[in-house]
Scaffold this motif. Structure first.
Motif, mmCIF file in Angstrom:
data_model
loop_
_atom_site.group_PDB
_atom_site.id
_atom_site.type_symbol
_atom_site.label_atom_id
_atom_site.label_comp_id
_atom_site.label_asym_id
_atom_site.label_seq_id
_atom_site.Cartn_x
_atom_site.Cartn_y
_atom_site.Cartn_z
ATOM 1 N N ARG A 195 4.097 93.929 34.575
ATOM 2 C CA ARG A 195 3.673 94.515 33.170
ATOM 3 C C ARG A 195 4.409 93.696 32.228
ATOM 4 O O ARG A 195 3.478 93.268 31.295
ATOM 5 C CB ARG A 195 4.205 96.027 33.179
ATOM 6 C CG ARG A 195 3.648 96.446 31.915
ATOM 7 C CD ARG A 195 3.840 98.014 31.808
ATOM 8 N NE ARG A 195 3.231 98.493 30.546
ATOM 9 C CZ ARG A 195 2.022 98.966 30.425
ATOM 10 N NH1 ARG A 195 1.209 98.806 31.647
ATOM 11 N NH2 ARG A 195 1.442 99.701 29.249
ATOM 12 N N TYR A 196 5.605 93.059 32.297
ATOM 13 C CA TYR A 196 6.081 92.398 31.200
ATOM 14 C C TYR A 196 5.441 91.122 31.182
ATOM 15 O O TYR A 196 5.140 90.651 30.037
ATOM 16 C CB TYR A 196 7.552 92.162 31.478
ATOM 17 C CG TYR A 196 8.352 91.498 30.359
ATOM 18 C CD1 TYR A 196 8.810 92.351 29.298
ATOM 19 C CD2 TYR A 196 8.538 90.299 30.236
ATOM 20 C CE1 TYR A 196 9.203 91.662 28.041
ATOM 21 C CE2 TYR A 196 8.981 89.554 29.254
ATOM 22 C CZ TYR A 196 9.530 90.372 28.213
ATOM 23 O OH TYR A 196 10.201 89.652 26.985
ATOM 24 N N ILE A 197 5.165 90.457 32.247
ATOM 25 C CA ILE A 197 4.537 89.168 32.112
ATOM 26 C C ILE A 197 3.044 89.100 31.809
ATOM 27 O O ILE A 197 2.583 88.434 31.001
ATOM 28 C CB ILE A 197 4.795 88.461 33.804
ATOM 29 C CG1 ILE A 197 5.846 88.135 34.097
ATOM 30 C CG2 ILE A 197 3.686 87.351 33.732
ATOM 31 C CD1 ILE A 197 6.252 87.615 35.278
ATOM 32 N N ARG A 198 2.588 90.334 32.285
ATOM 33 C CA ARG A 198 0.937 90.572 31.771
ATOM 34 C C ARG A 198 0.628 90.675 30.239
ATOM 35 O O ARG A 198 -0.157 90.276 29.515
ATOM 36 C CB ARG A 198 0.521 91.651 32.685
ATOM 37 C CG ARG A 198 -1.019 92.111 32.049
ATOM 38 C CD ARG A 198 -1.699 93.173 33.127
ATOM 39 N NE ARG A 198 -1.043 94.133 33.116
ATOM 40 C CZ ARG A 198 -1.232 95.262 32.560
ATOM 41 N NH1 ARG A 198 -2.469 95.193 31.483
ATOM 42 N NH2 ARG A 198 -0.820 96.505 32.478
ATOM 43 N N LEU A 199 1.723 91.453 29.508
ATOM 44 C CA LEU A 199 1.402 91.757 28.209
ATOM 45 C C LEU A 199 2.124 90.694 27.312
ATOM 46 O O LEU A 199 1.601 90.479 26.064
ATOM 47 C CB LEU A 199 2.062 92.944 27.856
ATOM 48 C CG LEU A 199 1.257 94.166 28.789
ATOM 49 C CD1 LEU A 199 2.120 95.532 28.285
ATOM 50 C CD2 LEU A 199 -0.110 94.421 28.331
ATOM 51 N N THR A 200 3.436 90.135 27.709
ATOM 52 C CA THR A 200 4.277 89.536 26.516
ATOM 53 C C THR A 200 3.787 88.155 26.028
ATOM 54 O O THR A 200 3.595 88.110 25.022
ATOM 55 C CB THR A 200 5.756 89.412 27.238
ATOM 56 O OG1 THR A 200 6.067 90.677 27.486
ATOM 57 C CG2 THR A 200 6.464 88.817 26.164
ATOM 58 N N PRO A 201 3.325 87.268 27.108
ATOM 59 C CA PRO A 201 2.510 85.872 26.480
ATOM 60 C C PRO A 201 1.580 86.089 25.110
ATOM 61 O O PRO A 201 1.410 85.676 24.284
ATOM 62 C CB PRO A 201 2.128 85.338 27.489
ATOM 63 C CG PRO A 201 3.177 85.944 28.664
ATOM 64 C CD PRO A 201 3.131 87.226 28.402
ATOM 65 N N THR A 202 0.584 86.884 25.450
ATOM 66 C CA THR A 202 -0.356 87.104 24.567
ATOM 67 C C THR A 202 0.022 88.062 23.466
ATOM 68 O O THR A 202 -0.384 87.516 22.435
ATOM 69 C CB THR A 202 -1.799 88.192 25.294
ATOM 70 O OG1 THR A 202 -1.915 87.581 26.586
ATOM 71 C CG2 THR A 202 -2.926 88.144 24.349
ATOM 72 N N PHE A 203 1.060 89.019 23.681
ATOM 73 C CA PHE A 203 1.649 89.697 22.495
ATOM 74 C C PHE A 203 2.388 88.719 21.700
ATOM 75 O O PHE A 203 2.061 88.699 20.295
ATOM 76 C CB PHE A 203 2.413 90.614 23.055
ATOM 77 C CG PHE A 203 3.169 91.563 22.247
ATOM 78 C CD1 PHE A 203 2.431 91.948 20.907
ATOM 79 C CD2 PHE A 203 4.402 91.884 21.946
ATOM 80 C CE1 PHE A 203 2.980 92.664 19.792
ATOM 81 C CE2 PHE A 203 5.057 92.691 21.174
ATOM 82 C CZ PHE A 203 4.250 93.231 19.925
#
Length: 431
Positions: free
Chosen positions: A245-253
């Motif tokens: 979940r962290y990898i999925r959200l953080t870069p775009t965020f």
């Protein structure tokens, strides 16, 4: 204490600051208005002799991403143009696409030098490298976005799409109107609008966010139980639960925050446009950005939170952190404990809101409290964005997921139960 009156006017470029100050003095009959009280929208542009380092870094990052998308699109087109295409079997898990099978064919009609590292033949072969690059294809991404594939298997949750669309429309509709109320010609007219029953749809739009919390809790339960059923519960699965979940959200965020901090000052001009600092405050630039990386912006320096709307993302991530307290007992056979923990979450949310409102009895619930800079605690900071006040909706999603798993997808409620539930929801919503 009130924040005062902000007047935005458009004047010809031939007017200087002294003449504008004189106009304001005559207009308001106040000699205390000086040039220091003026904020001209073209001041920021005229003072910029060189671009800040953050702007350059942001442009470089966006350029690299654009190049990656362009390269991926070209590779994707080359792979699609082969006489014999590769077979890709994609399995979807938590939003990730895993290539599980790649069969490449050999082309015998083309002979290229061995030293050509990035040859056309290499691009035409469906190697893991080319397949990975093709994942960044704009064509492939748009196809995924605009293609709706109906699945009739037991893992399909098609009804969620309708809830998402209706909730998303409600959020956009309500927030678009509420955010623009600050720039209306006469804000007093809003008081007359608020007496209309239809206006309650706009006022209650802030509650539509709870729908996404419910969906998040529900999907977290369903996906977690499915993974445990397939792979058995283990420490590795538990760690990946957080890492994915962290990898999925953080870069775009973080990319959106980077653009909002550095590029939004250049997105517009005008009397009320923040041409100097853009959409983000100085607090966000100095010490608010790191709270976004840790997803604690709604708890640490909430007034300096980058991207004010990201409070939802912070809450949802925090709920994701503590959800295993209910999920793990449920999957290891202690379902009563899972139900109990989720119920406690619901009671915590209800009790927190009630306790805070009773403790801060003078706290204003006015939607314009933040804009007028009223003294005292803020409803937005104390209730609206705090996880202990918003967790009830997420916990309802967890409980719904537990019940769906227990009774199965084929359970059907009778007509009277549906009618009673609908009427009860309407009555509660209108009270």
């Amino acid at each position: 204490m009130s924040s005062g009156l902000t007047l935005g006017i458009c004047v010809p470029s031939s007017c200087d600051r002294q003449s504008i100050a004189a106009l304001a003095q005559n207009l308001f009959k106040n000699d205390n208005i000086t040039e220091n009280n003026l904020l001209c929208s073209n001041d920021a542009a005229s003072k910029r002799k060189s671009q800040p380092g953050g702007v350059v870094v942001t442009c470089v990052v966006l350029s690299l991403l654009g190049f990656l998308v362009l390269t991926g699109t070209i590779v994707d087109l080359l792979l699609a143009s082969r006489p014999e295409s590769a077979t890709h079997v994609a399995s979807h898990l938590n939003g990730y696409n895993h290539i599980s099978d790649i069969r490449s064919t050999e082309s015998k009609s083309m002979t290229l030098p061995r030293h050509s590292r990035f040859s056309i033949q290499a691009l035409l072969d469906a190697t893991p490298r080319t397949v990975f690059i093709a994942q960044f294809s704009a064509i492939r991404t748009l196809r995924h976005i605009f293609t709706m594939t109906k699945k009739d298997d037991e893992n399909s949750l098609a009804f969620i799409h309708g809830l998402r669309v209706l909730s998303l429309f409600w959020v956009i509709f309500g927030h678009s109107i509420l955010f623009n109320l600050y720039y209306t010609n006469n804000a007093v007219d809003i008081l007359a609008w608020s007496h209309n029953m239809a206006f309650q749809l706009i006022v209650s739009a802030v509650l539509s966010v709870d729908t996404f919390f419910v969906l998040s809790g529900f999907l977290t339960t369903i996906i977690f139980v499915r993974e445990v059923t397939k792979k058995k519960f283990s420490l590795r699965l538990f760690i990946l639960y957080y890492v994915h979940r962290y990898i999925r959200l953080t870069p775009t965020f973080l990319l959106v925050i980077l653009v909002s901090i550095n590029l939004t000052p250049y997105f517009g001009r005008g009397p009320i446009y923040p041409a100097i600092q853009g959409f983000e405050s100085d607090g966000c630039r100095h010490h608010g950005w790191w709270t976004a990386i840790l997803y604690v912006g709604n708890l640490v320096h909430p007034n300096d939170m980058c991207l004010g709307v990201s409070w939802y993302l912070h809450n949802d991530m925090q709920f994701h952190w503590i959800a295993p307290l209910a999920l793990i007992p449920f999957v290891i056979g202690r379902k009563q404990i899972g139900y109990f923990v989720a119920t406690v979450y619901v009671l915590v949310g209800i009790g927190s809101i009630s306790g805070i409102l009773l403790y801060y009895s003078t706290m204003s619930l006015n939607l314009f409290a933040e804009a007028t800079d009223l003294n005292g605690p803020s409803f937005f900071n104390k209730v609206y964005i705090t996880p202990w006040c918003r967790i009830s909706a997420y916990a309802i999603g967890l409980l719904t997921g537990f019940m769906v798993i227990n009774v199965g997808r084929l359970y059907r409620s009778n007509t009277y139960t549906k009618l009673f539930g609908t009427l009860l929801a309407i009555v509660v919503g209108l009270t």
